[in-house]
Design an enzyme around this catalytic site. Structure first.
Site, PDB file in Angstrom:
ATOM      1  N   ASP A 132       0.815  -1.215   0.000  1.00 59.55           N
ATOM      2  CA  ASP A 132       0.000   0.000   0.000  1.00 59.55           C
ATOM      3  C   ASP A 132       0.847   1.263   0.000  1.00 59.55           C
ATOM      4  O   ASP A 132       2.010   1.251   0.421  1.00 59.55           O
ATOM      5  CB  ASP A 132      -0.918   0.024   1.223  1.00 59.55           C
ATOM      6  CG  ASP A 132      -1.874  -1.158   1.266  1.00 59.55           C
ATOM      7  OD1 ASP A 132      -2.246  -1.632   0.181  1.00 59.55           O
ATOM      8  OD2 ASP A 132      -2.228  -1.591   2.373  1.00 59.55           O
ATOM      9  N   LYS A 133       0.245   2.358  -0.424  1.00 64.01           N
ATOM     10  CA  LYS A 133       0.922   3.654  -0.479  1.00 64.01           C
ATOM     11  C   LYS A 133       1.605   3.994   0.835  1.00 64.01           C
ATOM     12  O   LYS A 133       2.774   4.391   0.857  1.00 64.01           O
ATOM     13  CB  LYS A 133      -0.093   4.741  -0.831  1.00 64.01           C
ATOM     14  CG  LYS A 133       0.462   6.155  -0.748  1.00 64.01           C
ATOM     15  CD  LYS A 133      -0.637   7.190  -0.853  1.00 64.01           C
ATOM     16  CE  LYS A 133      -0.099   8.585  -0.564  1.00 64.01           C
ATOM     17  NZ  LYS A 133      -1.160   9.605  -0.510  1.00 64.01           N
TER      18      LYS A 133
END
Length: 296
Positions: A132-133
């Site tokens: 994820d970011k």
């Protein structure tokens, strides 16, 4: 575009975000601009939608996503002719998409690494798996198609080693354990994942590394790789990842998103078969937070 409300009770902006492809912020913007109508009439964002309401909304033209090399800071932990291992910083999206057209890991890879596999096309060159970011840490990158196929096969067969560190809410009752619960798209909120009977099998192993008053540092090992798996599983057992705005509580540790770090990555070299294993330290904000918790 239009959609009919089946179950009422939500604010208009939230209903639009849940029922359409629009984000809540974009829904609010369109409501203010009079682009969203309810039964042909403009309404405020706080309007409570009713069953049977017909919502008219505007679907914007898709953004043009460019795949250009960008000279972005990138720590390359390992590289040879077939594979690279990189340490993705927290806050960096893995590949370009609508809303994130630049500044991604792919943009950085195109600048720093000469050859990348083309199996995923121009959308995700070299990308074998994602994080994820706001999750930091290690990712493997394939530099040719043969390497990509071998690495992806090993992931599918659950032979790769992926260990994460996370700070989670509360004190886990056991020092180690296994979470085995299927994960799929949430039936209540399509933008979230959830433990659901309709989901795909998902297994996460955990081990407590350090305990604090209200938080616990844990090491988590993935046996499967479902979207948001660790975040969903930890929330499911009542110990969400600290800083997780999607699956965790509002009152949490201050940082730059969830305190989740892909610390260790191991796999067989796609050409030689040699066992490779890499590990990187947690980001500075993560370590500073651990020190504060130790001194509390």
């Amino acid at each position: 575009m239009e959609i009919k409300v089946e179950v009422g009770g939500q604010r208009l902006d939230k209903a639009v975000a849940d029922l359409t492809a629009l984000s809540r912020s974009l829904a609010n913007e369109q409501i203010k601009n009079g682009q969203i109508l309810v039964n042909g009439q403009p309404k405020k964002a706080k309007y409570t939608v009713q069953a049977g309401d017909v919502i008219y909304y505007h679907l914007p033209e898709p953004e043009l996503v460019e795949y250009v090399a960008e000279d972005l800071p990138l720590e390359i932990v390992y590289q040879d002719r077939d594979v690279a291992v990189v340490n993705k910083p927290q806050g960096m999206v893995v590949h370009p998409s609508a809303g994130h057209t630049s500044g991604t890991l792919v943009n950085a890879l195109l600048y720093h690494i000469k050859d990348l596999s083309g199996i995923n096309g121009v959308l995700r060159p070299g990308i074998v798996h994602r994080i994820d970011k706001d999750t930091s840490g290690l990712l493997m990158v394939a530099k040719n198609d043969e390497a990509h196929l071998a690495l992806a096969k090993e992931l599918k067969e659950k032979k790769s080693l992926r260990k994460y560190w996370a700070i989670v809410h509360g004190n886990l009752p056991k020092d180690r354990g296994m979470i085995e619960a299927p994960i799929g798209r949430s039936e209540k909120d399509r933008k979230k994942q959830a433990v659901t009977a309709k989901g795909k099998p998902a297994v996460t192993r955990f081990q407590v590394l350090e305990r604090f008053l209200e938080y616990t540092l844990v090491e988590l090992q993935l046996e499967t790789g479902r979207t948001h798996q660790i975040r969903v599983h930890m929330a499911y057992i009542g110990h969400p990842v600290a800083g997780d705005e999607v699956y965790g509580p509002r009152k949490t540790l201050k940082g730059h998103g969830q305190f989740l770090h892909a610390k260790t990555l191991g796999f067989s070299h796609p050409t030689t078969g040699e066992a490779l294993e890499f590990s990187v330290d947690v980001p500075e904000i993560f370590e500073e937070t651990l020190e504060r918790l130790r001194n509390t």
